[in-house]
Design a protein around this motif. Structure first.
Motif, short mmCIF file in Angstrom:
data_model
loop_
_atom_site.label_atom_id
_atom_site.label_comp_id
_atom_site.label_asym_id
_atom_site.label_seq_id
_atom_site.Cartn_x
_atom_site.Cartn_y
_atom_site.Cartn_z
N TYR A 14 21.46 47.18 47.22
CA TYR A 14 22.19 48.11 46.44
C TYR A 14 23.17 48.97 47.35
N ALA A 15 22.77 48.90 48.71
CA ALA A 15 23.84 49.43 49.93
C ALA A 15 24.74 48.24 49.88
N ARG A 16 24.62 47.14 49.87
CA ARG A 16 25.80 46.24 50.04
C ARG A 16 26.67 45.92 48.99
N HIS A 17 26.26 46.44 47.87
CA HIS A 17 27.09 46.42 46.61
C HIS A 17 28.13 47.62 46.72
N ILE A 18 27.60 48.70 47.18
CA ILE A 18 28.37 49.93 47.28
C ILE A 18 29.25 49.66 48.50
N GLN A 19 28.87 49.05 49.50
CA GLN A 19 29.73 48.87 50.61
C GLN A 19 31.00 47.82 50.21
N GLU A 20 30.73 46.89 49.58
CA GLU A 20 31.78 45.83 49.29
C GLU A 20 32.67 46.29 48.29
N GLN A 44 33.36 49.57 47.71
CA GLN A 44 34.46 50.41 48.54
C GLN A 44 35.30 49.62 49.52
N THR A 45 34.95 48.66 50.13
CA THR A 45 35.70 47.94 50.89
C THR A 45 37.07 47.22 50.01
N SER A 46 36.66 46.86 48.91
CA SER A 46 37.63 46.21 47.99
C SER A 46 38.60 47.23 47.32
N ARG A 82 38.36 41.46 42.83
CA ARG A 82 39.70 42.07 42.77
C ARG A 82 39.66 43.20 43.93
N VAL A 83 40.85 43.71 43.92
CA VAL A 83 41.06 44.81 45.17
C VAL A 83 41.94 45.96 44.51
#
Length: 440
Positions: free
Chosen positions: A302-308, A310-312, A396-397
């Motif tokens: 869950y945290a990893r998805h949010i992080q990626e 946001q990074t995108s 996408r970004v």
């Protein structure tokens, strides 16, 4: 001091952790909001700063005014009293680690650690979602009205503390006066004060506790006010602002110093508008709430998805991203969820066994997959990441759009529950800005 306040302050944690909502219980309006520890240890978002409001021109000129009166002969000895007093604020950097350590040991309700770490002595306010503080240094001069000669001096720290209760219909504003040095004709000096609250709040005489106290080396003088919100109806909200005033006095002075009024440069908001709780509570709305999610906690995917996401480029990243805004309408929340994560039966994505679809920005935000595109010629596209098991979306970004990812069902459920708890604990109401901080 009021015994009820002192009793209510006994159990307050020294670390002053962020306030978290607890089960609503009847509370006495004469007891200050109590501090409770967070459920899980987590890093704390950095406080923000605001310029002080207590440095009025009249205070800065108090001693200059007295000096001018003495030089002009406007002051005379009265009833044998030859001394007059004035007060002046100190400047930035005029506070020592030793003084702050003594203050920390004495203050009845301790200030958060950041107050001491960031203090420069000029009265700058530092604040978070649930508390605020300001530390300033002052000097009281006593002079002979016949000669203008300095006959005594009192140096002290003024420490303001404002703190709220996430499930309490009032807040507290405490002012502590801690003598750091003094000499000469200051014996018998006392300090007393009062306070006011403007806006959606009331302050009865029983909510003000700043009686006359001696100023000496054995302890500090302090007072507090406990304004109550007038917000009661379901869905209502309102803001208020406090002022605490105090004045020094001495029977041997023919002229007393001016009083000091200290006021935080922001409002406190109280509401009965947080879905999931009927308790009225208060926060500092100038500080957007921050939801802390750990990559090594109970929900790493869950945290990893949010992080990626946001990074995108998607919004919400603490501290420099664009904030998310809370959406409370159930129909629009469902539309956000259905847009980002359509059911397989409706032409959506297949769910691997043990997985469910997670969306970001959250469905409970105005930046969600549906509401984030309202008013646009075409809906913003979605995105995903290589490990997310959604072949219908691509990477996408950019700041526009949304992300979907398959994560374990247990993590998706837990993440949603913790998000809802965060909303309640921080009183994040409709359209409130907030951030999501991904930590290790």
């Amino acid at each position: 001091m009021r015994s009820s306040i002192r009793a209510g302050l006994t159990g307050i944690a020294l670390a002053l952790m962020p306030i978290q909502a607890v089960a609503a219980e009847p509370v006495s309006p004469s007891v200050a909001p109590e501090r409770v520890a967070t459920r899980e240890a987590a890093p704390s978002p950095a406080p923000k700063s605001a310029l002080p409001t207590l440095r009025t021109a009249s205070l800065a000129a108090d001693c200059a005014r007295l000096e001018s009166q003495i030089e002009s002969g406007a002051l005379a000895v009265e009833n044998g009293k030859t001394n007059a007093a004035c007060i002046k604020p100190g400047g930035k950097g005029e506070v020592t680690a030793r003084d702050l350590s003594a203050l920390a040991d004495r203050t009845p309700v301790p200030l958060p650690d950041y107050c001491y770490d960031l203090a420069t002595g000029d009265g700058t306010w530092w604040y978070t979602r649930t508390d605020a503080c300001a530390i300033s240094v002052w000097t009281l001069n006593v002079v002979d009205v016949r000669t203008g000669r300095l006959t005594g001096q009192l140096s002290y720290i003024q420490a303001d503390l404002l703190y709220t209760g996430a499930d309490a219909p009032y807040w507290a504003h405490q002012v502590a006066i801690d003598k750091t040095d003094g000499w000469g004709t200051i014996g018998g000096t006392t300090v007393s004060g009062g306070g006011t609250c403007t806006g959606a709040c009331t302050l009865a005489s029983g909510d003000i506790d700043f009686p006359s106290q001696p100023v000496n080396d054995t302890g500090l003088a302090f007072g507090d006010i406990l304004p109550k919100t007038t917000v009661t109806a379901a869905g209502a909200k309102g803001e208020g602002r406090t002022k605490v005033n105090y004045r020094f006095a001495n029977p041997t002075w023919t002229v007393q110093p001016l009083g000091v009024t200290t006021e935080p440069p922001f409002n406190v908001r109280c509401d009965n508008a947080v879905p999931g709780t009927t308790a009225v509570g208060c926060v500092v709305p100038a500080y957007p709430a921050v939801h802390v999610v750990s990559l090594t906690g109970r929900n790493p995917n869950y945290a990893r998805h949010i992080q990626e996401a946001q990074t995108s480029g998607l919004p919400g990243a603490y501290p420099n991203g664009q904030p998310l805004r809370r959406l409370t309408d159930a129909t629009n929340r469902d539309k956000n969820g259905d847009t980002a994560c359509p059911q397989f039966a409706d032409g959506g994505y297949p769910r691997p066994t043990g997985y469910s679809c997670d969306e970001y920005p959250f469905r409970s935000t105005w930046q969600g997959a549906y509401t984030g595109s309202v008013g646009q010629p075409t809906p913003y596209p979605g995105r995903t990441f290589s490990w997310c098991q959604i072949s219908a979306l691509s990477s996408r970004v950019g700041p526009n759009g949304w992300s979907a990812c398959m994560i374990p069902v247990s993590e998706n459920s837990s993440g949603g529950s913790l998000l809802n708890r965060f909303y309640i604990d921080n009183r994040v109401i409709e359209n409130d800005p907030f951030y999501v901080w991904i930590t290790t």
